[in-house]
Design a protein around this motif. Structure first.
Motif, PDB file in Angstrom:
ATOM      1  N   ASP A 185      60.277  -9.832 -29.895  1.00  0.00           N
ATOM      2  CA  ASP A 185      60.041  -8.600 -29.729  1.00  0.00           C
ATOM      3  C   ASP A 185      60.977  -8.436 -28.121  1.00  0.00           C
ATOM      4  O   ASP A 185      59.905  -9.278 -26.588  1.00  0.00           O
ATOM      5  CB  ASP A 185      59.627  -7.549 -29.501  1.00  0.00           C
ATOM      6  CG  ASP A 185      59.424  -7.049 -31.372  1.00  0.00           C
ATOM      7  OD1 ASP A 185      59.635  -7.603 -32.045  1.00  0.00           O
ATOM      8  OD2 ASP A 185      58.109  -6.269 -31.447  1.00  0.00           O
ATOM      9  N   TYR A 219      64.424 -14.052 -30.123  1.00  0.00           N
ATOM     10  CA  TYR A 219      64.436 -13.136 -29.888  1.00  0.00           C
ATOM     11  C   TYR A 219      64.526 -12.338 -31.950  1.00  0.00           C
ATOM     12  O   TYR A 219      65.604 -12.991 -32.835  1.00  0.00           O
ATOM     13  CB  TYR A 219      64.796 -11.717 -28.937  1.00  0.00           C
ATOM     14  CG  TYR A 219      64.744 -12.210 -27.661  1.00  0.00           C
ATOM     15  CD1 TYR A 219      63.497 -12.180 -27.411  1.00  0.00           C
ATOM     16  CD2 TYR A 219      65.830 -12.682 -27.072  1.00  0.00           C
ATOM     17  CE1 TYR A 219      63.869 -12.199 -26.112  1.00  0.00           C
ATOM     18  CE2 TYR A 219      65.930 -12.583 -25.805  1.00  0.00           C
ATOM     19  CZ  TYR A 219      65.190 -12.473 -25.511  1.00  0.00           C
ATOM     20  OH  TYR A 219      64.919 -12.789 -24.171  1.00  0.00           O
ATOM     21  N   GLY A 275      63.077 -10.275 -33.117  1.00  0.00           N
ATOM     22  CA  GLY A 275      62.256  -8.764 -33.392  1.00  0.00           C
ATOM     23  C   GLY A 275      63.360  -7.440 -32.836  1.00  0.00           C
ATOM     24  O   GLY A 275      64.231  -7.824 -34.048  1.00  0.00           O
ATOM     25  N   THR A 276      63.229  -6.859 -32.466  1.00  0.00           N
ATOM     26  CA  THR A 276      63.397  -5.447 -31.842  1.00  0.00           C
ATOM     27  C   THR A 276      63.558  -5.401 -30.014  1.00  0.00           C
ATOM     28  O   THR A 276      62.993  -6.309 -29.839  1.00  0.00           O
ATOM     29  CB  THR A 276      63.211  -4.251 -32.573  1.00  0.00           C
ATOM     30  OG1 THR A 276      61.858  -3.891 -32.149  1.00  0.00           O
ATOM     31  CG2 THR A 276      62.839  -3.974 -33.878  1.00  0.00           C
ATOM     32  N   TYR A 277      64.990  -4.739 -29.699  1.00  0.00           N
ATOM     33  CA  TYR A 277      64.632  -4.140 -28.479  1.00  0.00           C
ATOM     34  C   TYR A 277      64.731  -2.896 -28.473  1.00  0.00           C
ATOM     35  O   TYR A 277      65.247  -2.299 -29.449  1.00  0.00           O
ATOM     36  CB  TYR A 277      65.659  -5.031 -28.202  1.00  0.00           C
ATOM     37  CG  TYR A 277      66.835  -4.635 -28.535  1.00  0.00           C
ATOM     38  CD1 TYR A 277      67.823  -2.874 -28.505  1.00  0.00           C
ATOM     39  CD2 TYR A 277      67.880  -4.559 -30.052  1.00  0.00           C
ATOM     40  CE1 TYR A 277      68.750  -2.430 -29.020  1.00  0.00           C
ATOM     41  CE2 TYR A 277      68.951  -4.505 -29.972  1.00  0.00           C
ATOM     42  CZ  TYR A 277      69.633  -3.714 -30.156  1.00  0.00           C
ATOM     43  OH  TYR A 277      70.841  -3.073 -30.319  1.00  0.00           O
ATOM     44  N   HIS A 278      64.030  -2.108 -27.407  1.00  0.00           N
ATOM     45  CA  HIS A 278      63.415  -1.031 -27.909  1.00  0.00           C
ATOM     46  C   HIS A 278      65.026  -0.178 -26.732  1.00  0.00           C
ATOM     47  O   HIS A 278      65.179  -0.179 -25.861  1.00  0.00           O
ATOM     48  CB  HIS A 278      62.450  -0.795 -26.864  1.00  0.00           C
ATOM     49  CG  HIS A 278      61.802  -0.914 -27.050  1.00  0.00           C
ATOM     50  ND1 HIS A 278      60.233  -0.096 -28.194  1.00  0.00           N
ATOM     51  CD2 HIS A 278      60.632  -2.325 -27.528  1.00  0.00           C
ATOM     52  CE1 HIS A 278      59.227  -0.520 -28.504  1.00  0.00           C
ATOM     53  NE2 HIS A 278      59.495  -2.194 -28.302  1.00  0.00           N
ATOM     54  N   GLU A 279      65.217   1.477 -27.219  1.00  0.00           N
ATOM     55  CA  GLU A 279      66.260   1.411 -27.118  1.00  0.00           C
ATOM     56  C   GLU A 279      66.279   2.299 -25.685  1.00  0.00           C
ATOM     57  O   GLU A 279      66.950   2.627 -25.100  1.00  0.00           O
ATOM     58  CB  GLU A 279      66.472   2.981 -27.756  1.00  0.00           C
ATOM     59  CG  GLU A 279      67.067   2.296 -29.630  1.00  0.00           C
ATOM     60  CD  GLU A 279      67.250   3.414 -30.137  1.00  0.00           C
ATOM     61  OE1 GLU A 279      67.729   4.586 -29.630  1.00  0.00           O
ATOM     62  OE2 GLU A 279      67.801   3.251 -31.458  1.00  0.00           O
ATOM     63  N   PHE A 284      68.134 -10.701 -34.355  1.00  0.00           N
ATOM     64  CA  PHE A 284      67.643  -9.613 -34.026  1.00  0.00           C
ATOM     65  C   PHE A 284      67.407  -8.850 -35.400  1.00  0.00           C
ATOM     66  O   PHE A 284      68.412  -8.601 -35.787  1.00  0.00           O
ATOM     67  CB  PHE A 284      68.044  -8.996 -32.766  1.00  0.00           C
ATOM     68  CG  PHE A 284      67.995  -8.762 -31.623  1.00  0.00           C
ATOM     69  CD1 PHE A 284      66.439  -8.102 -31.880  1.00  0.00           C
ATOM     70  CD2 PHE A 284      68.947  -9.234 -31.001  1.00  0.00           C
ATOM     71  CE1 PHE A 284      66.361  -8.540 -30.088  1.00  0.00           C
ATOM     72  CE2 PHE A 284      67.935  -9.395 -29.601  1.00  0.00           C
ATOM     73  CZ  PHE A 284      66.697  -8.616 -28.759  1.00  0.00           C
ATOM     74  N   VAL A 285      66.198  -8.058 -35.453  1.00  0.00           N
ATOM     75  CA  VAL A 285      66.258  -7.034 -37.225  1.00  0.00           C
ATOM     76  C   VAL A 285      67.696  -6.625 -36.529  1.00  0.00           C
ATOM     77  O   VAL A 285      68.082  -5.431 -35.639  1.00  0.00           O
ATOM     78  CB  VAL A 285      65.471  -6.336 -36.745  1.00  0.00           C
ATOM     79  CG1 VAL A 285      65.383  -4.973 -37.847  1.00  0.00           C
ATOM     80  CG2 VAL A 285      64.215  -7.009 -36.723  1.00  0.00           C
ATOM     81  N   SER A 319      70.832  -3.003 -36.324  1.00  0.00           N
ATOM     82  CA  SER A 319      70.322  -2.436 -36.098  1.00  0.00           C
ATOM     83  C   SER A 319      71.835  -1.985 -35.228  1.00  0.00           C
ATOM     84  O   SER A 319      72.606  -2.671 -35.608  1.00  0.00           O
ATOM     85  CB  SER A 319      69.568  -2.659 -34.882  1.00  0.00           C
ATOM     86  OG  SER A 319      70.364  -3.385 -33.484  1.00  0.00           O
TER      87      SER A 319
END
Length: 962
Positions: free
Chosen positions: A150, A171, A173-177, A196-197, A199
């Motif tokens: 992430d 990466y 996973g995710t990145y945070h908004e 990235f997942v 989104s």
């Protein structure tokens, strides 16, 4: 007193500063030493003559180091802890090096650091969850590394960030908004992280009021682009390309007052281009590779700052707005691959310095703009596949900047502007499929390597001065009105790979001294009036694969040297050739290659020409009594054959539970009864998981076939039956020198027979492996040894056969799977190789064939059998581990071919086999590349390992990873 105190303080400060400067110099020297003294830092030495602040990598303020710019210096070692002894360091740029390891948390000690660039290195692992300890950072650039998992929420706590670049890493996973809450951000680039997942675009991203640069291409983004994008007051660059976004492009994008660059290419955005574009101050528009429909808005002609517009690969229709051609800044216009119609506005190039003009694959009509190169900057011109007409603009002859001109498949007429042939930077000129006329030029641009001018009306002789066309690689002038002879000077062009001069009016003899055609792969001189003998040196061209000399007046023998060629296509038909066909060319792959040559003959009737005979013909007068006797004898023979067939049919009813159906693919001299009667255990020459292979003599003349019997105890469903029939039909139609010929198939509900030509030389296994050197037919010992040249030819022949299968039939054959579809559920399947065929005729797909071909190469080079690696692994894995451990390849080469003069060749072939088993199928070579490398391996300076240097860490396939 106060002044004295001030003086003393100044002196103390100067002393302290001098001490700090000395300390900083020592840090730099120590830093260089810790990085093993890279040559790029050779000038980092202590000197009395100048300060380290003068070094190009250093910036100082008031004599103290504030910046280190160590870009692209080939640094290969980690960042040491003492780097933060530079107490005033505010900027550190270590980009474009080879620094390994995890994120360097040692930099937490650099308390004044505000700018950090670690991009283009080999950092890996997680971005630390406590990275917010670097609280003063304003620029964090970590792009193009191998960071994974992430993007942590701690990045969003770096509240002072203005620049955040995290693009192109690993990466998954995710990145945070929360990142989109960094209100000071001016640049945000997260793109090219397609793991990235998936989104949606965050709802809050449009709240970034200071953001100028926003890039999130190839991020697995889905959903719509928000209308609120217009709230981003400072936005200049927006890139959301290569994402599965849907919906229409919001008109609010074009209302952004500062937007100069827009990229939404390769998305699923659909709909039309909004008229709101008129409000924009755009300089770059890229809406390519979408599903946009409708007309190009007239308001495009109002974008006075527009210098690049890319709308290609859409479904746009209508015409090109007239005013677009008058835009003063326009440099790059790309409209190819749409449904645009009408004429091209004639003012293009008149008011702006055009560099690229691409309108190919549309429905445009009318004349071509005269002043495209008015600004003297045009380098790319593509207008092929339209309905343009008239003469080519004369100004193109004065356009020295042109690199590429593609005007093929239109209706242009008249002469080619004289200067165009000589345009000094031109590399490719494509004019085919027009009505152009004139003679060929005596000289060409020195950089021109490709000329395609077929299907025009060019006339006259091929100039003898064309030896100056030194860099020509492809020359296609077929279907014109060229006359005269093929000049000898044409044969000295060293780079030529393709020469197409068919369907002209060429005459006379062909040049006999072919000097430099070492790279020629395709030669077509068909449909001319060329006479005389075929030059024997054509048969010595090392990489020639396609040769067409048909429909000429060539005479004499076919040169025996032609037997050395490895041709995928050969056509010598409709000439005046005579004598026997070279034995090696008597192959089903060439059965129509010699038609309409009355003097030619062959030893086999399947070649569709006269059968050669050394006996004189008997008198036409025939003894009537002899005829009667022969007729009676023939009748008796027929009766005996019928009785034998009835008996054989009864005898073999246990093989089939229904009436067998024979499907012929060639002209046959036997029936299904001849085959059925030979299905006996003494005739078995091989077996596999799907059945047995038989050697059967099918008629009194001794004609022998190999029969593969595929057994199955269940009735095929209708779909599988149709698939089997279709795939067998494809096999039956394959005609290639290196692929054994399928003569027919015989099938019923529960059993299938595939009947092939029997190859007298038996199988590779029979000749190669010592313990098998007994004839499968006679049992006689065979002492012949396959030397290395023979083995190399076997490898090359097999590779060419597979290459032909992949390239000629790739759209028809995804999975032959004949044995697989007939196997019982859960039953293991192995395809038996027909004796002499050397290679499977049932490739699952190309990359698996390439993997299997490695085993063939390993067998040929080591002499071991496919299962003979060691007790733990097969030959493919054994070969890889021997290579991976750095052991000498000479240790495993078959002792019968271990000749010092061939060691380099054999090693190259062995290594080629290793690379055919690369872990990722996508990194294995294609069969076409395999053929090319096998052809090159005799070059003492060629090393196959260099070509695959980037794959040396790719392990062979294990288990079911294929």
């Amino acid at each position: 007193m106060a002044r004295l105190k001030e003086t003393l303080l100044t002196l103390v400060w100067l002393v302290n500063k001098s001490q700090i400067q000395d300390q900083e110099l020592q840090v730099l020297l120590k830093l260089r030493q810790s990085w093993q003294d890279p040559s790029s830092l050779d000038h980092w030495v202590a000197s009395n003559s100048s300060s380290h602040c003068a070094w190009p990598e250093i910036k100082c303020q008031e004599g103290l180091i504030t910046e280190l710019n160590l870009v692209n210096l080939n640094i290969n070692y980690s960042i040491p802890l003492f780097i933060c002894d530079l107490k005033n360091l505010t900027k550190l740029n270590l980009s474009y090096n080879n620094i390994p390891g995890e994120f360097p948390t040692v930099l937490y000690n650099c308390s004044k650091l505000v700018y950090l660039d670690l991009s283009q290195n080999y950092f890996e692992g997680l971005i630390p969850s406590d990275i917010d300890r670097m609280a003063d950072l304003q620029a964090l650039i970590l792009a193009a590394n191998s960071f994974s998992f992430d993007v942590p929420a701690s990045v969003a706590r770096l509240r002072r960030l203005r620049i955040l670049h995290l693009y192109m890493s690993e990466y998954n996973g995710t990145y945070h908004e929360e990142i989109f809450g960094l209100s000071n951000l001016e640049e945000l680039s997260l793109g090219y992280n397609d793991k990235f997942v998936p989104s949606q675009l965050p709802q809050n991203f449009t709240a970034l009021k200071k953001l100028r640069f926003f890039s999130m291409p190839q991020m697995n983004l889905f959903g719509r682009i928000l209308e609120t994008v217009s709230d981003m007051e400072a936005l200049e660059h927006l890139d959301l390309g290569k994402n599965p976004l849907t919906g229409e492009i919001p008109g609010s994008i074009f209302a952004l007052r500062n937007l100069s660059e827009l990229y939404v290419y390769k998305t699923n955005v659909s709909g039309s281009i909004p008229q709101a574009v008129s409000a924009a101050n755009l300089s770059v528009i890229d809406l390519s590779l979408n599903n946009l429909m409708g007309n190009i808005p007239e308001v495009f002609g109002q974008l006075k700052n527009l210098y690049s517009s890319n709308l290609e690969f859409n479904q746009l229709s209508g015409g090109i707005p007239e005013h677009v051609a008058s835009l003063p800044a326009l440099s790059d216009i790309r409209l190819s691959n749409n449904n645009i119609s009408g004429t091209i506005p004639l003012d293009f190039g008149k008011f702006s310095p055009l560099r690229r003009f691409e309108v190919a694959f549309n429905n445009l009509t009318g004349a071509f703009p005269e002043q495209l190169c008015h600004g003297g900057t045009l380098f790319g011109l593509a207008a092929m596949d339209n309905n343009l007409s008239g003469e080519l603009p004369g100004s193109l002859g004065n356009c020295s900047t042109l690199l590429l001109v593609m005007l093929n498949n239109n209706g242009f007429t008249g002469n080619v502007p004289a200067g165009l042939w000589m345009s000094r930077n031109l590399t490719a000129l494509l004019l085919s499929g027009n009505g152009l006329t004139g003679e060929l030029p005596k000289e060409l641009s020195p950089k021109l390597n490709r000329i395609e001018m077929s299907n025009n009306k060019f006339f006259g002789k091929i100039p003898s001065m064309m030896s100056s066309w030194r860099n020509l690689v492809v020359f296609d002038a077929s279907n014109n009105l060229l006359s005269g002879t093929v000049p000898a000077e044409l044969t000295v062009l060293p780079s030529l790979t393709t020469l197409l001069l068919g369907q002209n009016k060429l005459s006379g003899n062909l040049p006999t001294d072919i000097v430099s055609w070492k790279s020629l792969t395709t030669l077509d001189l068909s449909h001319n009036k060329i006479s005389g003998p075929i030059p024997s040196k054509i048969g010595l061209l090392p990489v020639l694969t396609q040769l067409d000399l048909s429909d000429n007046q060539l005479s004499g023998l076919i040169p025996p040297e032609f037997g050395q060629l490895n041709l995928n296509r050969l056509n010598l038909s409709s000439n005046r050739l005579s004598g026997p066909i070279p034995a090696i060319l008597e192959n089903a792959a060439y059965d129509v290659s010699f038609l309409n040559n009355l003097g030619l003959c062959a030893s086999n009737s399947f070649m569709r020409i006269n059968v050669c005979s050394t006996q004189s013909r008997r008198s036409s007068k025939t003894n009537l009594t002899l005829i009667v006797i022969l007729a009676i004898a023939a009748a008796m023979c027929v009766l005996l054959v019928v009785l034998f067939m009835i008996r054989a049919s009864r005898k073999n009813r246990d093989w089939f539970d229904s009436t067998p159906k024979l499907t012929p693919f060639q002209s046959l001299n036997f029936t299904e009864s001849n085959i059925l009667s030979g299905l006996k255990e003494p005739n078995v020459i091989g077996s596999g998981g799907s059945g047995k292979v038989y050697r059967i003599v099918v008629n009194p003349s001794g004609h022998t076939v190999a029969v593969k019997r595929i057994l199955n105890n269940r009735k095929l469903d209708e779909k599988l039956e149709k698939q089997f029939v279709a795939e067998v039909e494809i096999l039956g139609n394959i005609k290639h020198l290196h692929i054994v010929k399928l003569l027919c198939s015989i099938s019923c509900e529960n059993s299938k027979l595939l009947v092939y030509d029997y190859m007298e030389n038996s199988s590779l296994d029979h000749w190669l492996h010592k313990k098998n050197r007994l004839s499968p037919v006679s049992g006689v010992s065979n002492n012949m040894i396959l030397d290395w040249p023979k083995r190399l030819q076997i490898a090359l022949g097999a590779a060419k056969g597979l290459c032909y299968m992949h390239n000629e039939f790739k759209e028809k054959i995804a999975d032959f799977g004949l044995a697989r579809m007939l196997a019982k559920p859960g039953e293991a399947v192995s395809m038996t190789v027909v004796a002499g065929s050397f290679g499977s005729l049932a490739p699952v797909n190309e990359k698996i064939d390439v993997y299997s071909f490695e085993i063939v190469l390993s067998e040929l080079t080591t002499g071991r059998e496919a299962h003979d690696g060691n007790e733990d692994m097969g030959l493919a894995e054994w070969a890889y581990f021997h290579f991976d451990q750095g052991k000498p390849i000479s240790d495993v080469i078959d002792e019968e071919i271990r000749d010092n003069s061939s060691l380099d060749q054999i090693s190259n072939v062995f290594k080629l086999g290793i690379f055919c088993t690369a872990k990722l199928p996508s990194t294995r070579p294609t069969m076409k590349e395999v053929v090319q490398m096998l052809l090159k391996c005799s070059d003492p300076h060629y090393d196959v390992e260099k070509k695959f240097q980037h794959n040396l860490d790719a392990a062979p396939l294990l288990g079911n990873s294929k």
